[in-house]
Design a protein around this motif. Structure first.
Motif, short mmCIF file in Angstrom:
data_model
loop_
_atom_site.label_atom_id
_atom_site.label_comp_id
_atom_site.label_asym_id
_atom_site.label_seq_id
_atom_site.Cartn_x
_atom_site.Cartn_y
_atom_site.Cartn_z
N LYS A 53 0.84 -1.20 0.00
CA LYS A 53 0.00 0.00 0.00
C LYS A 53 0.88 1.26 0.00
O LYS A 53 2.07 1.19 0.24
CB LYS A 53 -0.91 0.00 1.22
CG LYS A 53 -1.91 -1.14 1.17
CD LYS A 53 -2.88 -1.09 2.30
CE LYS A 53 -3.88 -2.23 2.16
NZ LYS A 53 -4.77 -2.31 3.29
N THR A 54 0.24 2.37 -0.24
CA THR A 54 0.93 3.66 -0.23
C THR A 54 0.61 4.36 1.09
O THR A 54 -0.51 4.31 1.57
CB THR A 54 0.47 4.52 -1.42
OG1 THR A 54 0.84 3.83 -2.63
CG2 THR A 54 1.13 5.88 -1.41
N VAL A 55 1.64 4.99 1.65
CA VAL A 55 1.47 5.71 2.91
C VAL A 55 2.07 7.10 2.76
O VAL A 55 3.07 7.29 2.07
CB VAL A 55 2.12 4.95 4.09
CG1 VAL A 55 3.62 4.85 3.94
CG2 VAL A 55 1.72 5.54 5.42
N MET A 56 1.43 8.07 3.40
CA MET A 56 1.91 9.44 3.37
C MET A 56 2.91 9.65 4.50
O MET A 56 2.62 9.35 5.65
CB MET A 56 0.75 10.42 3.52
CG MET A 56 1.15 11.86 3.41
SD MET A 56 1.74 12.21 1.73
CE MET A 56 2.36 13.85 1.96
N LEU A 57 4.10 10.15 4.15
CA LEU A 57 5.07 10.57 5.15
C LEU A 57 4.79 12.05 5.39
O LEU A 57 4.96 12.87 4.48
CB LEU A 57 6.49 10.35 4.65
CG LEU A 57 6.85 8.90 4.31
CD1 LEU A 57 8.28 8.80 3.80
CD2 LEU A 57 6.64 7.99 5.51
N PRO A 58 4.32 12.41 6.58
CA PRO A 58 3.87 13.78 6.83
C PRO A 58 5.02 14.78 6.82
O PRO A 58 6.19 14.41 6.86
CB PRO A 58 3.21 13.69 8.20
CG PRO A 58 3.79 12.50 8.85
CD PRO A 58 4.18 11.56 7.75
N ASP A 59 4.65 16.06 6.81
CA ASP A 59 5.64 17.13 6.87
C ASP A 59 6.46 16.99 8.15
O ASP A 59 5.94 16.54 9.17
CB ASP A 59 4.95 18.50 6.84
CG ASP A 59 4.37 18.80 5.47
OD1 ASP A 59 4.85 18.23 4.47
OD2 ASP A 59 3.44 19.62 5.40
N PRO A 60 7.72 17.29 8.09
CA PRO A 60 8.43 18.01 7.05
C PRO A 60 8.94 17.14 5.90
O PRO A 60 9.57 17.63 4.98
CB PRO A 60 9.61 18.63 7.80
CG PRO A 60 9.91 17.63 8.86
CD PRO A 60 8.57 17.08 9.27
N VAL A 61 8.66 15.82 5.95
CA VAL A 61 9.09 14.94 4.87
C VAL A 61 8.17 15.15 3.67
O VAL A 61 8.63 15.45 2.57
CB VAL A 61 9.14 13.47 5.33
CG1 VAL A 61 9.61 12.55 4.21
CG2 VAL A 61 10.04 13.32 6.56
N GLY A 62 6.89 14.94 3.85
CA GLY A 62 5.88 15.35 2.88
C GLY A 62 5.87 14.67 1.53
O GLY A 62 5.75 15.34 0.52
N PHE A 63 5.94 13.34 1.51
CA PHE A 63 5.73 12.65 0.24
C PHE A 63 5.08 11.29 0.48
O PHE A 63 5.13 10.76 1.58
CB PHE A 63 7.02 12.52 -0.59
CG PHE A 63 8.08 11.60 -0.06
CD1 PHE A 63 8.04 10.22 -0.29
CD2 PHE A 63 9.16 12.10 0.64
CE1 PHE A 63 9.03 9.38 0.18
CE2 PHE A 63 10.17 11.28 1.12
CZ PHE A 63 10.10 9.91 0.89
N GLU A 64 4.45 10.79 -0.59
CA GLU A 64 3.83 9.46 -0.52
C GLU A 64 4.88 8.41 -0.80
O GLU A 64 5.72 8.56 -1.69
CB GLU A 64 2.70 9.34 -1.54
CG GLU A 64 1.47 10.11 -1.16
CD GLU A 64 0.30 9.82 -2.09
OE1 GLU A 64 0.52 9.38 -3.25
OE2 GLU A 64 -0.85 10.05 -1.66
N LEU A 65 4.81 7.32 -0.03
CA LEU A 65 5.75 6.21 -0.18
C LEU A 65 4.97 4.97 -0.59
O LEU A 65 4.15 4.46 0.18
CB LEU A 65 6.48 5.97 1.14
CG LEU A 65 7.56 4.89 1.14
CD1 LEU A 65 8.72 5.30 0.23
CD2 LEU A 65 8.06 4.65 2.56
N ALA A 66 5.19 4.51 -1.82
CA ALA A 66 4.58 3.28 -2.30
C ALA A 66 5.41 2.11 -1.80
O ALA A 66 6.59 2.00 -2.11
CB ALA A 66 4.51 3.29 -3.83
N THR A 67 4.82 1.24 -1.00
CA THR A 67 5.57 0.20 -0.31
C THR A 67 5.62 -1.15 -1.04
O THR A 67 6.16 -2.11 -0.50
CB THR A 67 5.02 -0.01 1.11
OG1 THR A 67 3.70 -0.57 1.02
CG2 THR A 67 5.00 1.29 1.88
#
Length: 185
Positions: free
Chosen positions: A163-177
């Protein structure tokens, strides 16, 4: 044990052993097994993904950090995401200022549960690190810890590999696992 005693012991241990690394968390010395090839591949994959998001970032592997605001502690995360050059001049055990995210990839050892799932989230939250990413190869899931406060992360998002998970700010990108499924042997 004092901080300086631990650091001297860690230096001696680094010279004597190619099989483990020492950490000092919550007033206790712990050992961390050296990573296997799949573990290294996960860190490589994540490093590429991070610098695709921001070329000014680097995922520092095994950077020692001083953690825990009330107890002097040292942790060696599998990865520390920070702007390039953040740790220049700081030595083996650096402060956490500028750290965007810490990363742990579970190993196949008996201490993984306590170390990666209990002690390190608490230590990283106490240190004010905005995001802690746990890639749990045993459970086949990713846990994203965010919003540190009062010695813990207030938000923990868990997804299974694929699944895809959002890495919140300050990282701020979606990570497709999805790729993680290939490295859980």
């Amino acid at each position: 044990m004092t901080q300086s005693t631990f650091e001297e012991l860690a230096r001696v241990g680094d010279r004597l052993s190619d099989a483990l690394r020492l950490e000092f968390i919550d007033g206790k010395i712990g050992e961390k097994a050296l990573p296997d090839g799949d573990h290294g591949r996960i860190i490589e994959w994540l490093t590429r993904r991070c610098i695709q998001t921001d070329v000014g970032w680097w995922l520092y592997p095994d950077q020692g950090l001083r953690v825990e605001t009330y107890r002097k502690g040292n942790a060696r995360p599998d990865g520390v995401l920070a702007p390039s050059g953040t740790f220049v001049g700081q030595g083996e055990w650096a402060g956490t200022e500028g750290v965007l995210m810490t990363v742990e990839v579970t190993s196949h050892d008996s201490d993984t549960d306590q170390r990666d799932r209990v002690e390190k989230p608490r230590a990283y939250a106490e240190a004010g690190i905005p995001v802690y990413l746990l890639i749990d190869r045993v459970a086949g899931e990713v846990k994203v810890h965010s919003q540190p406060g009062d010695g813990r992360y207030d938000v923990v998002t868990t997804v299974t590999f694929g699944k895809t998970v959002m890495l919140p700010d300050p990282v701020g990108f979606e990570l497709a696992t999805e790729p993680l499924k290939d490295w859980v042997h």
